[in-house]
Design a protein around this motif. Structure first.
Motif, short mmCIF file in Angstrom:
data_model
loop_
_atom_site.label_atom_id
_atom_site.label_comp_id
_atom_site.label_asym_id
_atom_site.label_seq_id
_atom_site.Cartn_x
_atom_site.Cartn_y
_atom_site.Cartn_z
N VAL A 102 -0.17 -4.04 -3.41
CA VAL A 102 -0.50 -2.63 -3.28
C VAL A 102 -2.02 -2.51 -3.33
O VAL A 102 -2.66 -3.00 -4.26
N ILE A 103 -2.58 -1.89 -2.30
CA ILE A 103 -4.02 -1.63 -2.24
C ILE A 103 -4.19 -0.13 -2.39
O ILE A 103 -3.63 0.65 -1.62
N ARG A 104 -4.98 0.26 -3.39
CA ARG A 104 -5.13 1.68 -3.68
C ARG A 104 -6.61 2.03 -3.68
O ARG A 104 -7.41 1.36 -4.34
N MET A 109 4.45 -5.98 -7.01
CA MET A 109 5.40 -4.88 -6.99
C MET A 109 6.43 -5.16 -5.90
O MET A 109 6.11 -5.04 -4.72
N ASP A 110 7.61 -5.59 -6.26
CA ASP A 110 8.70 -5.83 -5.30
C ASP A 110 8.28 -6.70 -4.12
O ASP A 110 8.48 -6.35 -2.97
N MET A 132 -1.70 1.68 0.12
CA MET A 132 -1.00 0.88 1.13
C MET A 132 -0.19 -0.20 0.42
O MET A 132 -0.70 -0.88 -0.45
N SER A 133 1.06 -0.35 0.81
CA SER A 133 1.89 -1.44 0.34
C SER A 133 2.03 -2.44 1.47
O SER A 133 2.38 -2.07 2.59
N LEU A 143 -0.12 -8.94 4.63
CA LEU A 143 -1.26 -9.35 3.83
C LEU A 143 -2.00 -10.50 4.51
O LEU A 143 -3.24 -10.53 4.54
N ASP A 144 -1.26 -11.43 5.10
CA ASP A 144 -1.88 -12.52 5.86
C ASP A 144 -2.63 -11.97 7.07
O ASP A 144 -3.74 -12.40 7.37
#
Length: 68
Positions: A6-8, A1-2, A24-25, A31-32
């Motif tokens: 995204v963690i939901r 996503m862009d 959380m985006s 992410l690293d």
């Protein structure tokens, strides 16, 4: 996503179905950082289990984003 992951977190509730709790985006850098924090926590937990110290309480707190 862009260019973001995204963690939901969702939970199941009878009569309502799936309810979104947190989202959380994360961009690539975050992410690293998250990967490093989770890996460090896993190593600390495994070390605590191997040593049987019982000092696993501090491993439950993940400092994110990382400050190192």
């Amino acid at each position: 996503m862009d260019d973001q992951a995204v963690i939901r977190l969702s939970t199941w509730t009878d009569d309502l179905g799936w309810c979104g709790q947190k989202t959380m985006s994360l961009d690539a850098d975050m992410l690293d950082d998250l990967h490093r924090v989770i890996t460090a926590a896993r190593l600390k937990l495994n070390r605590g289990k191997a040593e049987n110290t019982g000092d696993i309480k501090d491993s439950r707190i993940l400092q994110f984003p990382s400050t190192s």
